[in-house]
Design a protein around this motif. Structure first.
Motif, PDB file in Angstrom:
ATOM      1  N   GLY A 142      20.669 -16.885 -42.388  1.00 62.05           N
ATOM      2  CA  GLY A 142      20.880 -17.350 -41.016  1.00 62.05           C
ATOM      3  C   GLY A 142      19.861 -16.839 -40.025  1.00 62.05           C
ATOM      4  N   VAL A 143      19.047 -15.887 -40.429  1.00 62.31           N
ATOM      5  CA  VAL A 143      18.017 -15.351 -39.532  1.00 62.31           C
ATOM      6  C   VAL A 143      16.852 -16.338 -39.473  1.00 62.31           C
ATOM      7  CG1 VAL A 143      16.271 -13.561 -39.277  1.00 62.31           C
ATOM      8  CG2 VAL A 143      18.632 -12.926 -39.783  1.00 62.31           C
ATOM      9  N   ARG A 144      16.553 -16.845 -38.287  1.00 64.15           N
ATOM     10  CA  ARG A 144      15.484 -17.825 -38.125  1.00 64.15           C
ATOM     11  C   ARG A 144      14.416 -17.381 -37.129  1.00 64.15           C
ATOM     12  NH1 ARG A 144      17.274 -19.126 -42.085  1.00 64.15           N
ATOM     13  NH2 ARG A 144      18.103 -21.121 -42.812  1.00 64.15           N
ATOM     14  N   SER A 145      14.674 -16.327 -36.394  1.00 70.75           N
ATOM     15  CA  SER A 145      13.738 -15.885 -35.368  1.00 70.75           C
ATOM     16  C   SER A 145      13.760 -14.367 -35.290  1.00 70.75           C
ATOM     17  CB  SER A 145      14.132 -16.463 -34.003  1.00 70.75           C
ATOM     18  OG  SER A 145      15.374 -15.910 -33.575  1.00 70.75           O
ATOM     19  N   GLN A 146      12.792 -13.829 -34.573  1.00 78.32           N
ATOM     20  CA  GLN A 146      12.790 -12.384 -34.403  1.00 78.32           C
ATOM     21  C   GLN A 146      13.969 -11.931 -33.554  1.00 78.32           C
ATOM     22  OE1 GLN A 146       9.585 -10.237 -32.302  1.00 78.32           O
ATOM     23  NE2 GLN A 146       9.152  -9.281 -34.269  1.00 78.32           N
ATOM     24  N   ALA A 170      17.262   4.350 -30.468  1.00 80.13           N
ATOM     25  CA  ALA A 170      16.676   3.382 -31.399  1.00 80.13           C
ATOM     26  C   ALA A 170      15.260   3.040 -30.927  1.00 80.13           C
ATOM     27  CB  ALA A 170      17.522   2.125 -31.497  1.00 80.13           C
ATOM     28  N   MET A 171      14.477   2.514 -31.844  1.00 85.90           N
ATOM     29  CA  MET A 171      13.101   2.123 -31.530  1.00 85.90           C
ATOM     30  C   MET A 171      12.772   0.834 -32.266  1.00 85.90           C
ATOM     31  SD  MET A 171      11.505   5.409 -33.584  1.00 85.90           S
ATOM     32  CE  MET A 171       9.789   5.050 -33.299  1.00 85.90           C
ATOM     33  N   ALA A 172      12.031  -0.067 -31.587  1.00 81.86           N
ATOM     34  CA  ALA A 172      11.683  -1.359 -32.172  1.00 81.86           C
ATOM     35  C   ALA A 172      10.366  -1.839 -31.589  1.00 81.86           C
ATOM     36  CB  ALA A 172      12.787  -2.381 -31.920  1.00 81.86           C
ATOM     37  N   HIS A 173       9.821  -2.876 -32.213  1.00 85.46           N
ATOM     38  CA  HIS A 173       8.518  -3.430 -31.822  1.00 85.46           C
ATOM     39  C   HIS A 173       8.703  -4.926 -31.617  1.00 85.46           C
ATOM     40  CE1 HIS A 173       4.144  -2.744 -31.594  1.00 85.46           C
ATOM     41  NE2 HIS A 173       4.032  -3.984 -32.046  1.00 85.46           N
ATOM     42  N   CYS A 174       8.750  -5.358 -30.345  1.00 85.98           N
ATOM     43  CA  CYS A 174       9.074  -6.763 -30.063  1.00 85.98           C
ATOM     44  C   CYS A 174       8.770  -7.080 -28.608  1.00 85.98           C
ATOM     45  CB  CYS A 174      10.555  -7.019 -30.345  1.00 85.98           C
ATOM     46  SG  CYS A 174      11.654  -6.092 -29.235  1.00 85.98           S
ATOM     47  N   PHE A 175       8.882  -8.376 -28.246  1.00 82.19           N
ATOM     48  CA  PHE A 175       8.862  -8.816 -26.859  1.00 82.19           C
ATOM     49  C   PHE A 175      10.306  -8.911 -26.389  1.00 82.19           C
ATOM     50  CE2 PHE A 175       4.669 -10.742 -27.944  1.00 82.19           C
ATOM     51  CZ  PHE A 175       3.917 -10.140 -26.951  1.00 82.19           C
ATOM     52  N   ILE A 189       4.006 -17.900 -24.385  1.00 84.11           N
ATOM     53  CA  ILE A 189       5.274 -18.558 -24.105  1.00 84.11           C
ATOM     54  C   ILE A 189       5.076 -20.073 -24.043  1.00 84.11           C
ATOM     55  CG2 ILE A 189       7.050 -18.871 -22.344  1.00 84.11           C
ATOM     56  CD1 ILE A 189       6.723 -15.910 -21.665  1.00 84.11           C
ATOM     57  N   GLN A 190       4.022 -20.503 -23.338  1.00 85.96           N
ATOM     58  CA  GLN A 190       3.772 -21.928 -23.176  1.00 85.96           C
ATOM     59  C   GLN A 190       3.489 -22.605 -24.510  1.00 85.96           C
ATOM     60  OE1 GLN A 190       0.553 -21.831 -20.401  1.00 85.96           O
ATOM     61  NE2 GLN A 190       1.847 -21.277 -18.662  1.00 85.96           N
ATOM     62  N   ILE A 196      11.314 -14.254 -27.678  1.00 90.85           N
ATOM     63  CA  ILE A 196      11.851 -13.301 -26.715  1.00 90.85           C
ATOM     64  C   ILE A 196      13.207 -12.787 -27.189  1.00 90.85           C
ATOM     65  CG2 ILE A 196      12.645 -12.971 -24.348  1.00 90.85           C
ATOM     66  CD1 ILE A 196       9.694 -13.350 -24.483  1.00 90.85           C
ATOM     67  N   VAL A 197      13.364 -11.464 -27.154  1.00 89.14           N
ATOM     68  CA  VAL A 197      14.615 -10.830 -27.563  1.00 89.14           C
ATOM     69  C   VAL A 197      15.428 -10.503 -26.310  1.00 89.14           C
ATOM     70  CG1 VAL A 197      15.651  -8.887 -28.783  1.00 89.14           C
ATOM     71  CG2 VAL A 197      13.484  -9.864 -29.591  1.00 89.14           C
TER      72      VAL A 197
END
Length: 382
Positions: A142-146, A170-175, A189-190, A196-197
């Motif tokens: 079911g995971v389709r995106s970050q 916690a620590m993570a690497h994302c937008f 984005i465009q 986007i999380v």
């Protein structure tokens, strides 16, 4: 407990073709000094340790020296992989490091914390490596995106935290949603290339240390980006370089303080005519800076980089950015060509078209006239 949050070291990245290893070494040594001066207990490095999945040997040496220095200063060091890192190579590096340095690259470890105790009890640190949804679909259906992947990861964190109790980081690497826009971010984005999380994804922990954005940002009191320790582009030149110092008390998040890191060489953009930039005294204070020149001459100048380097030895980039044309001529190029009464005027119309309204100079007009005359003479005697 005192925690230092850093990220995006990008060891091995060049700056307009120049190596940054020596500059970064100096900045990371200053980071070690911060750890020692502020009695830091835990250092978090939130991804993009290397700039490449295949770093050169010098990058490995710098990383090993930096992590050893942080550990020798008395801190437990926790590192997660980012999108620039090779999780396999960074994970292999972890097996060669000393006790007290932990490198987290395996998604199957999410939900299993590293626990560090202080006088108030346990603090559980949950490292989330950069998650590629396409690689997780068999593990997390079911995971389709970050955003989906980070949501699933944080569910595991919250479930474990509910069982263990105590404080959690916690620590993570994302937008993450709420990031201050930048030109690159807006383009991504465009073009639909940015996942986007939502900020609510990170609920349930006392502090969330994020990486991926190169500038310091606070999305909420407990969700922050530290940014990169070096400026890696002229677009970043106004953003401070440093790290977040976080204090956890018995109840969770306490004080948060920004600690500046040194900037090895100032980044400066100079705008003006090339002659002004090369000769005027007001630019002398920038001769030791990294320089980006945008020269505004109407026409491109010959060998601008070579000439600039004679005055600015750290000139890294130069671009021709002519001022807006002062010629007010609404005619189309076709109309200009049709209005030309001679071959010389035809050439002048072409030059004005391709040079933002700048027609032939007096000297160019003389050369054009000579060429036209020679051509007419040749045709007459053909």
């Amino acid at each position: 407990m005192r925690i230092l949050h850093t990220s995006d070291w990008h060891i091995g990245r060049s700056f307009h073709g120049h190596s940054t290893l020596d500059a970064l070494r100096g900045v990371l040594e200053a980071l070690v000094t911060q750890v020692r001066d502020h009695d830091v207990d835990v250092v978090l490095v939130a991804g993009d340790v290397f700039d490449s999945a295949t770093p050169a040997s010098g990058a490995y040496t710098l990383l090993s020296d930096a992590l050893r220095g942080l550990a020798d200063a008395g801190a437990t060091v926790i590192v997660t992989s980012g999108n620039h890192d090779s999780a396999a190579r960074l994970g292999f590096q972890s097996s060669l490091l000393r006790s007290g340095v932990h490198v987290i690259t395996d998604p199957t470890s999410i939900g299993t914390p590293l626990t560090v105790a202080d006088e108030h009890g346990d603090v559980h640190f949950y490292g989330i490596p950069f998650l590629e949804p396409v690689l997780l679909r068999s593990t997390w259906p079911g995971v389709r995106s970050q955003s989906d992947a980070l949501g699933r990861a944080m569910e595991l964190v919250r479930a474990d935290q509910a069982h263990r109790g105590g404080r959690a980081v916690a620590m993570a690497h994302c937008f993450a949603a709420g990031v201050e826009p930048t030109p690159q971010l807006e383009r991504d984005i465009q073009q639909g290339g940015l996942d986007i999380v939502p900020l609510s994804t990170f609920d349930g922990v006392d502090y969330m240390a994020l990486g991926h954005i190169h500038g310091q940002q606070q999305l909420s009191p407990r969700v922050r980006y530290s940014g990169a320790p070096l400026h890696y582009s002229f677009g970043e030149r106004f953003k401070p370089r440093g790290s977040w110092l976080i204090e956890l008390d018995a109840g969770g998040l306490g004080a948060v303080e920004w600690l500046d890191l040194p900037v090895p060489r100032t980044l400066t953009t100079l705008t003006g005519s090339l002659d002004e930039i090369l000769t005027e005294a007001r630019y002398a204070s920038h001769e030791a800076d990294w320089i980006n020149v945008e020269y505004t001459d109407a026409l491109p100048q010959r060998d601008p980089m070579r000439r600039l380097l004679a005055r600015f030895p750290y000139c890294a980039a130069v671009a021709h950015m002519p001022a807006a044309s002062s010629v007010d001529d609404a005619r189309t190029y076709t109309q200009r060509v049709r209005a030309a009464r001679s071959e010389a005027e035809l050439v002048d119309a072409f030059l004005a078209h391709v040079r933002e309204g700048e027609g032939a100079s007096a000297r160019e007009a003389e050369l054009i006239a000579e060429v036209v005359e020679e051509r007419s003479h040749a045709e007459a005697h053909a």
